[in-house]
Design an enzyme around this catalytic site. Structure first.
Site, PDB file in Angstrom:
ATOM      1  N   ALA A   1       3.631   0.036   2.519  1.00 57.31           N
ATOM      2  CA  ALA A   1       4.395  -1.131   2.935  1.00 57.31           C
ATOM      3  C   ALA A   1       5.178  -0.866   4.212  1.00 57.31           C
ATOM      4  CB  ALA A   1       5.348  -1.546   1.820  1.00 57.31           C
ATOM      5  N   CYS A   2       5.617   0.387   4.397  1.00 53.35           N
ATOM      6  CA  CYS A   2       6.399   0.711   5.592  1.00 53.35           C
ATOM      7  C   CYS A   2       5.548   0.685   6.850  1.00 53.35           C
ATOM      8  CB  CYS A   2       7.085   2.075   5.446  1.00 53.35           C
ATOM      9  SG  CYS A   2       6.093   3.334   4.640  1.00 53.35           S
TER      10      CYS A   2
END
Length: 425
Positions: free
Chosen positions: A367-368
């Protein structure tokens, strides 16, 4: 069509309609973050109203008791002792602190004449581990040996053991990978380490310590520090319906390492391990989330398997040879909620598919790194080809994911690929 008859699923012409309750999206990115559990919300709301006093003040016994309760709840979920838990601001802080403290400890023990301490880790770790160890190495504080995860996204126990030397001070291998869902052989490595450390003791050497980042594992699979044979473990609340804080588990006999080598400097909070006035609201929320996991893990696991089976079958029935599973889903070596898949062919890059999706909210990998068009290093290091990695999307289901949400996801992916390629599969 590449697979069977899709007429049942696609009995309406595209574009399709969805119930009003899903107009804001269908969320299948639970490996990125999870919503707060209702019990956690209630606990945190009560803490906001009643537990706002400074825990360090003599008159705040009630606040300190609440923090102690949360510490016990957190320790219970991993089979530890309350005194072995230290609360942190995040999993990233927890990982960074553990790594830096152990390197500092090992450097003091060895002395410059004996060479730098060495960390053995893998090339599929989260950035909070991989970038930290490389930064420590760049500063000349340690050496780093990285074992490969190319064998199906899983490290080999023998590779880890064979990379250990007299200079090795720490092994850090994550329990489950955030992008792939692959569960690493942590317990087996820990068992081997017991034998190795007995031999080291006989030679007058200090033991090799063992850390696992369990951010993705807690709330999805059982995590017991005794069975895992680890000395340090990282907990991250927002991965299992808790707040966005973390915690460090440290085996009792090594607590002095963290106390002597703090990551932050300031007051004497957290029993002198981590300065900063305790974030009481999030701490009690984390404790409640851990208690919820304790009570519900078996039911959640059953739901993950049932819903995941439906997702797997729907993907196969709809896309056939146009889609591949990157790893063997619903196996003992994979988180039961995680599906890393890729569409076969050109113009089917993961980020393009998701950009065309009307309702599906998912990721191409970590997600980062969401929104980036670069290929995931973790996927490449897990053995995927460049095209497969580029075309990958990660679908991660949650405790409340429904079959209706799966149906919408399948239709949404179908129309997204159709838009990109101009053909029906």
């Amino acid at each position: 069509m590449a697979s069977g008859d899709n007429s049942t699923l696609f009995n309406d012409s595209l574009p399709y309609t969805v119930p009003e309750e899903y107009k804001n999206g269908v969320y299948l990115d639970y490996n990125a973050t999870t919503p707060l559990h209702p019990e956690v919300i209630d606990t945190m709301a009560s803490a906001m109203r009643k537990l706002w006093r400074n825990p360090s003040s003599t008159y705040s016994e009630r606040v300190r008791d609440a923090i102690s309760k949360a510490r016990a709840q957190t320790s219970d979920v991993i089979g530890a002792k309350p005194e072995e838990i230290i609360f942190t601001s995040s999993g990233t802080e927890a990982n960074n602190w553990i790594l830096e403290a152990i390197v500092s400890w090992a450097s003091e023990l060895r002395g410059l004449a004996e060479g730098k301490p060495c960390i053995v880790t893998s090339d599929i770790e989260h950035d909070a581990v991989s970038k930290k160890v490389l930064a420590l190495q760049a500063k000349g504080l340690c050496d780093v040996k990285m074992v490969s995860g190319a064998q199906g996204g899983r490290v080999n126990v023998r590779d880890v053991v064979d990379n250990c030397s007299e200079n090795t001070c720490l092994i850090s291998i994550m329990l489950a990978n955030n992008e792939t869902g692959v569960i690493q052989p942590v317990a087996e490595i820990g068992q081997e380490l017991i034998r190795i450390n007995i031999e080291r003791t006989e030679k007058g050497l200090k033991p090799i310590l063992f850390h696992t980042d369990a951010a993705q594992a807690v709330g999805k699979i059982a995590c017991d520090v005794t069975k895992l044979n680890v000395d340090f473990l990282t907990i991250v609340g927002h991965k299992f319906y808790g707040p966005r804080i973390g915690a460090v588990y440290c085996r009792s006999e090594y607590m002095s390492i963290l106390k002597k080598h703090p990551f932050l400097w300031g007051g004497g909070q957290e029993r002198g391990y981590r300065p900063s006035t305790e974030n009481t609201v999030d701490i009690v929320g984390l404790g409640q989330a851990c208690e919820v996991v304790q009570r519900n893990l078996s039911d959640w696991a059953s739901h993950f398997y049932k819903t995941g089976s439906y997702l797997k079958d729907s993907l196969i029935e709809t896309f056939g040879k146009n889609l591949d599973f990157n790893f063997p889903v619903l196996s003992e070596f994979l988180l039961p909620n995680t599906f890393s898949v890729h569409f076969v062919g050109k113009e089917r890059e993961g980020f393009k598919v998701l950009n065309q999706a009307e309702y599906l909210q998912a990721s191409t990998g970590a997600a980062c790194h969401s929104g980036k068009t670069t290929v995931s290093i973790v996927l490449l290091h897990s053995g995927l080809s460049k095209e497969a990695a580029k075309n990958t999307i990660r679908l991660s289901i949650g405790r409340t994911t429904t079959k209706e949400e799966i149906d919408i996801t399948i239709k949404d992916l179908y129309q997204a690929v159709q838009k990109l390629t101009g053909i029906f599969l």
